[in-house]
Motif scaffolding. Structure first.
Motif, PDB file in Angstrom:
ATOM      1  N   GLU A 116       0.819  -1.213   0.000  1.00  0.00           N
ATOM      2  CA  GLU A 116       0.000   0.000   0.000  1.00  0.00           C
ATOM      3  C   GLU A 116       0.857   1.268   0.000  1.00  0.00           C
ATOM      4  N   CYS A 117       2.018   1.222   0.666  1.00  0.00           N
ATOM      5  CA  CYS A 117       2.735   2.455   0.980  1.00  0.00           C
ATOM      6  C   CYS A 117       4.056   2.676   0.247  1.00  0.00           C
ATOM      7  N   TYR A 118       4.614   1.659  -0.394  1.00  0.00           N
ATOM      8  CA  TYR A 118       5.981   1.843  -0.898  1.00  0.00           C
ATOM      9  C   TYR A 118       6.091   2.926  -1.966  1.00  0.00           C
ATOM     10  N   ASN A 119       5.009   3.183  -2.692  1.00  0.00           N
ATOM     11  CA  ASN A 119       5.056   4.226  -3.715  1.00  0.00           C
ATOM     12  C   ASN A 119       5.149   5.634  -3.125  1.00  0.00           C
ATOM     13  N   ARG A 120       4.957   5.746  -1.830  1.00  0.00           N
ATOM     14  CA  ARG A 120       5.136   7.046  -1.170  1.00  0.00           C
ATOM     15  C   ARG A 120       6.603   7.321  -0.848  1.00  0.00           C
ATOM     16  N   LEU A 121       7.431   6.297  -0.996  1.00  0.00           N
ATOM     17  CA  LEU A 121       8.865   6.468  -0.768  1.00  0.00           C
ATOM     18  C   LEU A 121       9.521   6.931  -2.061  1.00  0.00           C
ATOM     19  N   SER A 122      10.466   7.835  -1.964  1.00  0.00           N
ATOM     20  CA  SER A 122      11.117   8.344  -3.167  1.00  0.00           C
ATOM     21  C   SER A 122      12.044   7.287  -3.773  1.00  0.00           C
ATOM     22  N   LYS A 123      12.180   7.329  -5.079  1.00  0.00           N
ATOM     23  CA  LYS A 123      13.088   6.406  -5.774  1.00  0.00           C
ATOM     24  C   LYS A 123      14.529   6.608  -5.296  1.00  0.00           C
TER      25      LYS A 123
ATOM     26  N   TRP B  48      15.514   7.488  -2.330  1.00  0.00           N
ATOM     27  CA  TRP B  48      15.673   6.844  -1.020  1.00  0.00           C
ATOM     28  C   TRP B  48      15.798   5.332  -1.183  1.00  0.00           C
ATOM     29  N   LEU B  49      14.952   4.753  -2.031  1.00  0.00           N
ATOM     30  CA  LEU B  49      15.001   3.310  -2.268  1.00  0.00           C
ATOM     31  C   LEU B  49      16.340   2.895  -2.875  1.00  0.00           C
ATOM     32  N   LYS B  50      16.836   3.696  -3.833  1.00  0.00           N
ATOM     33  CA  LYS B  50      18.135   3.399  -4.448  1.00  0.00           C
ATOM     34  C   LYS B  50      19.266   3.506  -3.423  1.00  0.00           C
ATOM     35  N   LYS B  51      19.164   4.502  -2.548  1.00  0.00           N
ATOM     36  CA  LYS B  51      20.187   4.681  -1.503  1.00  0.00           C
ATOM     37  C   LYS B  51      20.192   3.478  -0.555  1.00  0.00           C
ATOM     38  N   MET B  52      18.998   3.010  -0.172  1.00  0.00           N
ATOM     39  CA  MET B  52      18.909   1.840   0.695  1.00  0.00           C
ATOM     40  C   MET B  52      19.461   0.607  -0.003  1.00  0.00           C
TER      41      MET B  52
ATOM     42  N   ILE C 185       6.604   1.285   7.544  1.00  0.00           N
ATOM     43  CA  ILE C 185       5.477   1.389   8.482  1.00  0.00           C
ATOM     44  C   ILE C 185       5.049   2.837   8.669  1.00  0.00           C
ATOM     45  N   SER C 186       6.010   3.734   8.710  1.00  0.00           N
ATOM     46  CA  SER C 186       5.708   5.158   8.944  1.00  0.00           C
ATOM     47  C   SER C 186       4.854   5.765   7.835  1.00  0.00           C
TER      48      SER C 186
ATOM     49  N   SER D  31      12.036  -4.997  -6.029  1.00  0.00           N
ATOM     50  CA  SER D  31      10.630  -5.085  -6.438  1.00  0.00           C
ATOM     51  C   SER D  31       9.907  -3.751  -6.236  1.00  0.00           C
ATOM     52  N   MET D  32      10.309  -2.993  -5.229  1.00  0.00           N
ATOM     53  CA  MET D  32       9.740  -1.658  -5.026  1.00  0.00           C
ATOM     54  C   MET D  32      10.200  -0.704  -6.133  1.00  0.00           C
ATOM     55  N   LEU D  33      11.477  -0.777  -6.482  1.00  0.00           N
ATOM     56  CA  LEU D  33      11.997   0.085  -7.543  1.00  0.00           C
ATOM     57  C   LEU D  33      11.365  -0.239  -8.893  1.00  0.00           C
TER      58      LEU D  33
END
Length: 222
Positions: A96-103, A105-109, A141-142, A187-189
């Motif tokens: 539900e929420c992963y699309n609220r995270l910036s690309k 940030w995801l790439k950095k992680m 979760i946040s 998978s999120m990216l």
């Protein structure tokens, strides 16, 4: 005393004691002394007692009237309950929420998991990956807009972190966990909801089994 000051003292005492428990500085079944905490924190008994009562509600301690307060055990039922709640909720929140995270940030992680710094010892290795683990799960979760679910899962995350720290004493290799986090992030990216769901479920199931194997090697959950 101003209400906000009282709340700050309660919050500070709660976080201080909870972190001692999570990090294993207060061991299971260890007695927690009100008087020592008053000296350490420079507080009166009231905010400390309120913090301990909240910690009992959150299953970190057990209060025995007129006897004292003991740190809660990491027992079979607790570990099962924590991972069951995670498995039933976190994968669906992630989708539900992963699309609220910036690309970015995801790439950095992803890069942080894939390309770690040089470690001088095992303790530094464990601290690095457990911190990344916490960061990823807590950030997902946040993003949930369900305040009731977030409150529950924040407590669950603290217990999960305590279990992780406890297991780190005997868990010498995070290779599988690192690979699982990379698959989740990939998978999120790629915006693949089905893979996010399945990768998240697989990771929590494997973490659950790993914790049970390390803490209760003669028992299994599935």
């Amino acid at each position: 005393m101003d209400k906000s000051v009282k709340e700050d003292k309660f919050s500070n005492a709660y976080e201080y004691i909870k972190n001692k428990i999570i990090l294993g500085e207060y061991l299971p079944l260890q007695d927690i002394s009100d008087m020592e905490l008053q000296k350490e924190l420079g507080m009166s008994r009231t905010p400390i007692r309120e913090a301990i009562q909240r910690l009992e509600k959150d299953s970190f301690v057990k209060i025995y009237p007129r006897k004292g307060t003991l740190v809660g055990e990491i027992d079979y039922n607790l570990v099962n309950a924590i991972y069951e709640v995670r498995l039933l909720n976190e994968p669906y929140i992630a989708v539900e929420c992963y699309n609220r995270l910036s690309k970015d940030w995801l790439k950095k992680m992803y890069d942080s998991f894939q390309n770690p710094p040089e470690f001088k010892d095992h303790e530094e290795y464990v601290k690095y990956y457990t911190s990344l683990d916490d960061c990823l799960h807590n950030t997902v979760i946040s993003q949930s807009q369900n305040s009731f679910l977030k409150e529950l899962l924040n407590v669950v995350a603290d217990h999960s972190n305590r279990i992780r720290v406890y297991c780190a004493k005997v868990n010498l290799n995070y290779t599988l966990s690192i690979e699982e986090h990379l698959e989740i992030l990939n998978s999120m990216l790629c915006n693949n909801d089905a893979d996010v769901l399945e990768n998240y479920k697989m990771h929590i199931r494997n973490s659950w089994n790993n914790a049970m194997d390390l803490i209760f090697p003669k028992k299994s959950i599935m």
